[in-house]
Design a protein around this motif. Structure first.
Motif, mmCIF file in Angstrom:
data_model
loop_
_atom_site.group_PDB
_atom_site.id
_atom_site.type_symbol
_atom_site.label_atom_id
_atom_site.label_comp_id
_atom_site.label_asym_id
_atom_site.label_seq_id
_atom_site.Cartn_x
_atom_site.Cartn_y
_atom_site.Cartn_z
ATOM 1 N N ILE A 1 2.566 -8.463 14.322
ATOM 2 C CA ILE A 1 1.185 -8.537 13.844
ATOM 3 C C ILE A 1 0.925 -7.482 12.773
ATOM 4 O O ILE A 1 0.341 -7.774 11.722
ATOM 5 N N LEU A 2 1.358 -6.274 13.011
ATOM 6 C CA LEU A 2 1.101 -5.196 12.061
ATOM 7 C C LEU A 2 1.854 -5.414 10.752
ATOM 8 O O LEU A 2 1.361 -5.053 9.673
ATOM 9 N N LYS A 3 3.012 -6.034 10.832
ATOM 10 C CA LYS A 3 3.741 -6.362 9.608
ATOM 11 C C LYS A 3 2.969 -7.381 8.783
ATOM 12 O O LYS A 3 2.861 -7.266 7.558
ATOM 13 N N GLU A 4 2.410 -8.384 9.458
ATOM 14 C CA GLU A 4 1.600 -9.382 8.754
ATOM 15 C C GLU A 4 0.355 -8.766 8.122
ATOM 16 O O GLU A 4 -0.114 -9.224 7.076
ATOM 17 N N LEU A 5 -0.162 -7.728 8.762
ATOM 18 C CA LEU A 5 -1.345 -7.041 8.238
ATOM 19 C C LEU A 5 -0.999 -6.002 7.171
ATOM 20 O O LEU A 5 -1.893 -5.379 6.600
ATOM 21 N N HIS A 6 0.297 -5.811 6.925
ATOM 22 C CA HIS A 6 0.774 -4.787 5.983
ATOM 23 C C HIS A 6 0.271 -3.407 6.389
ATOM 24 O O HIS A 6 -0.111 -2.585 5.550
ATOM 25 N N CYS A 7 0.307 -3.180 7.688
ATOM 26 C CA CYS A 7 -0.124 -1.894 8.242
ATOM 27 C C CYS A 7 1.110 -1.046 8.536
ATOM 28 O O CYS A 7 2.062 -1.533 9.143
ATOM 29 N N GLU B 1 -6.414 -8.163 18.601
ATOM 30 C CA GLU B 1 -7.611 -7.340 18.411
ATOM 31 C C GLU B 1 -7.267 -5.854 18.367
ATOM 32 O O GLU B 1 -7.767 -5.113 17.508
ATOM 33 N N SER B 2 -6.400 -5.431 19.273
ATOM 34 C CA SER B 2 -6.009 -4.022 19.295
ATOM 35 C C SER B 2 -5.268 -3.636 18.019
ATOM 36 O O SER B 2 -5.501 -2.561 17.439
ATOM 37 N N MET B 3 -4.384 -4.515 17.556
ATOM 38 C CA MET B 3 -3.621 -4.197 16.348
ATOM 39 C C MET B 3 -4.512 -4.227 15.101
ATOM 40 O O MET B 3 -4.350 -3.412 14.182
ATOM 41 N N MET B 4 -5.477 -5.127 15.077
ATOM 42 C CA MET B 4 -6.405 -5.157 13.941
ATOM 43 C C MET B 4 -7.271 -3.900 13.914
ATOM 44 O O MET B 4 -7.657 -3.429 12.843
ATOM 45 N N ALA B 5 -7.553 -3.326 15.096
ATOM 46 C CA ALA B 5 -8.287 -2.065 15.132
ATOM 47 C C ALA B 5 -7.450 -0.931 14.547
ATOM 48 O O ALA B 5 -7.959 -0.089 13.792
ATOM 49 N N LEU B 6 -6.158 -0.895 14.887
ATOM 50 C CA LEU B 6 -5.280 0.109 14.279
ATOM 51 C C LEU B 6 -5.217 -0.061 12.767
ATOM 52 O O LEU B 6 -5.251 0.909 11.999
ATOM 53 N N ASP B 7 -5.119 -1.309 12.344
ATOM 54 C CA ASP B 7 -5.077 -1.596 10.913
ATOM 55 C C ASP B 7 -6.358 -1.123 10.223
ATOM 56 O O ASP B 7 -6.312 -0.542 9.131
ATOM 57 N N GLN B 8 -7.496 -1.359 10.872
ATOM 58 C CA GLN B 8 -8.763 -0.913 10.303
ATOM 59 C C GLN B 8 -8.825 0.610 10.222
ATOM 60 O O GLN B 8 -9.343 1.169 9.239
ATOM 61 N N ALA B 9 -8.296 1.292 11.226
ATOM 62 C CA ALA B 9 -8.279 2.755 11.205
ATOM 63 C C ALA B 9 -7.515 3.270 9.998
ATOM 64 O O ALA B 9 -7.936 4.224 9.336
ATOM 65 N N VAL B 10 -6.389 2.612 9.688
ATOM 66 C CA VAL B 10 -5.584 3.025 8.539
ATOM 67 C C VAL B 10 -6.290 2.662 7.226
ATOM 68 O O VAL B 10 -6.417 3.498 6.320
ATOM 69 N N LYS B 11 -6.774 1.437 7.124
ATOM 70 C CA LYS B 11 -7.384 0.995 5.862
ATOM 71 C C LYS B 11 -8.691 1.735 5.560
ATOM 72 O O LYS B 11 -9.094 1.840 4.406
ATOM 73 N N ALA C 1 -6.870 7.213 9.470
ATOM 74 C CA ALA C 1 -5.506 7.458 9.942
ATOM 75 C C ALA C 1 -4.550 7.065 8.828
ATOM 76 O O ALA C 1 -4.858 6.154 8.037
ATOM 77 N N LEU C 2 -3.418 7.725 8.764
ATOM 78 C CA LEU C 2 -2.439 7.396 7.729
ATOM 79 C C LEU C 2 -1.398 6.393 8.221
ATOM 80 O O LEU C 2 -0.893 5.588 7.440
ATOM 81 N N TYR C 3 -1.085 6.470 9.503
ATOM 82 C CA TYR C 3 -0.081 5.584 10.092
ATOM 83 C C TYR C 3 -0.566 5.110 11.458
ATOM 84 O O TYR C 3 -1.386 5.766 12.102
#
Length: 329
Positions: free
Chosen positions: A180-186, A147-157, A161-163
Motif C-alpha cells: 500500500i505504501l509503495k502505491e502511495l509513493h510513501c 486507512e492506517s497506511m494512508m494516515a502514515l502517508d498523510q503524516a509524511v506528505k 514526518a519524514l519517513y
C-alpha cells in the motif's frame, strides 16, 4: 551549557536503513523505560548526553511511553530544549501511535483520526515541527490497513514526518503495508520488532527475509530480553531489577532453571569473546547486516557507554553462532 563531544561520530558505525538514504547508528536509544514522570530528570539528561557523545543520533519514543503516558516525550522535549536543540539536524527522532493513549473510542488503534491526532500531540509535547520517523505502533485488526497506511502517508506528505514505519507487524501484515505504501509513493523504510537470542519470530514469520529482499530496514527492540541477556540475573534476582519493580514485561516465572542455565552458558561464550553478556547479545542482533540498528534501554549513563562498545566487536565465528543456537534453539 552542554557541548557535544567532538569525536562522537568516530565512535559509532552508521548503517543505511534499507535502500533509503537515511542512515541509523548501529546502536539507538529507546525511551520506553526510565523517562517517565517519577524518574530522575538529571539522570535522563545524563543518559541522552552520554548517548549523543557516543555517536547515538537516533532517539526512539512513542506517545504512551512513561508512565504516565506522554511523559517520556515531555521529558525528552525538555532535554531537546536545554541540550540538543542546536543539534536537531544531526538527530533522528521517532515516535509511534497505536496503543491506548487517551479515554474514549479515538485514543487507541489504527484509525486516521487517532494516528494523526496523536502525532500532533507528540510534536507539541516534544516542541518539534516534525519527527524523522512516525510509526504505526501495532497492527489494528479493527481498522482497514489501508486507512492506517494512508494516515502514515498523510503524516509524511504534511511535513510532520519524514519517513513512515511500522512496529509489531508480522510477515503478512508487513507485506500488505509495504504494498500500500509503495502505491502511495510513501517512504516506508523501517519495521520495528522484538528480536533477541531468545525471541526470533522475525526469522520464522518472514519479516527478516522480506525486509532484506525489499530494501526495508529493521530495528530491534528488547534485544536483551528485558534484561535476561545481561549480567543482572546471573546470581539471582536483584531487588532493583525490572522483575521486582514492575513484573509486567518480565516476570519472576520467566527465570526458570532452564533459562538460567542458558544464560550462564551464553555468558561463558561472551567471556571467551571478551564481551559482557549484554554486549554479545547486542552484537548478535546486528551480526548479519539485516538489522539496521539495535534499540537499547538504560537506567544509567554507564550502561549506554558500555553497550556502544559493540561497534568495535569482533565478528562472530560460525562455531560461536552454532554454540549459541545449540544453547537456545
Amino acid at each position: 551549557m552542554y557541548i557535544a563531544d567532538s569525536s562522537r561520530y568516530q565512535r559509532m558505525t552508521y548503517n543505511r536503513c534499507g535502500s533509503s538514504g537515511l542512515k541509523l547508528p548501529k546502536v539507538s536509544l529507546g525511551l520506553w523505560h526510565n523517562f517517565g514522570t517519577n524518574d530522575s530528570f538529571r539522570n535522563m539528561q545524563a543518559m541522552c548526553r552520554t548517548a549523543f557523545d557516543n555517536g547515538i543520533t537516533h532517539f526512539d519514543l512513542a506517545n504512551n511511553y512513561g508512565p504516565e503516558p506522554g511523559s517520556a516525550e515531555e521529558n525528552f522535549g525538555r532535554i531537546l530544549k536545554s541540550d540538543l536543540k542546536p543539534y536537531r539536524d544531526q538527530l533522528v527522532i521517532s515516535t509511534k501511535a497505536g496503543y491506548g493513549m487517551w479515554e474514549g473510542p479515538y485514543g487507541d488503534g489504527g484509525s486516521r483520526k487517532y494516528l494523526l491526532s496523536s502525532l500532533d500531540q507528540s510534536l507539541k509535547r516534544m516542541g518539534l515541527d516534525y519527527v524523522d520517523i512516525f510509526y504505526h505502533h501495532r497492527f489494528d485488526p479493527e481498522t482497514p490497513i489501508e486507512e492506517s497506511m494512508m494516515a502514515l502517508d498523510q503524516a509524511v506528505k504534511s511535513g510532520k514526518a519524514l519517513y513512515a514505519g511500522i512496529s509489531n507487524y508480522n510477515g503478512a501484515q508487513t507485506e500488505e503495508a509495504a504494498r500500500i505504501l509503495k502505491e502511495l509513493h510513501c517512504p516506508f523504510i523501517i519495521n520495528q520488532r522484538r528480536y533477541n537470542i531468545f525471541t526470533r519470530d522475525i526469522e520464522t514469520d518472514g519479516v527478516k527475509q522480506f525486509a532484506h529482499d525489499n530494501g526495508i530496514g529493521i530495528i530491534s527492540f528488547s534485544p536483551l530480553a528485558q534484561g535476561l541477556l545481561s549480567d543482572r540475573y546471573l546470581n539471582g534476582i536483584p531487588e532493583d531489577s525490572r522483575v521486582r519493580k514492575s513484573g509486567v514485561f518480565l516476570k519472576e516465572g520467566d527465570l526458570t532453571r532452564e533459562r538460567v542455565n542458558q544464560i550462564l552458558k551464553l555468558n561463558e561464550i561472551a567471556r571467551e569473546r571478551c564481551q559482557t553478556l549484554a554486549q554479545m547479545a547486542l552484537s548478535w542482533v546486528v551480526r548479519d547486516g539485516d538489522v539496521t540498528s539495535v534499540l537499547i534501554g538504560a537506567s544509567k549513563p554507564e550502561q549506554i557507554a558500555e553497550n556502544c562498545k559493540i561497534v568495535n566487536a569482533a565478528p562472530f565465528t560460525q562455531e560461536e553462532l552454532d554454540a549459541i543456537n545449540a544453547i537456545t534453539l
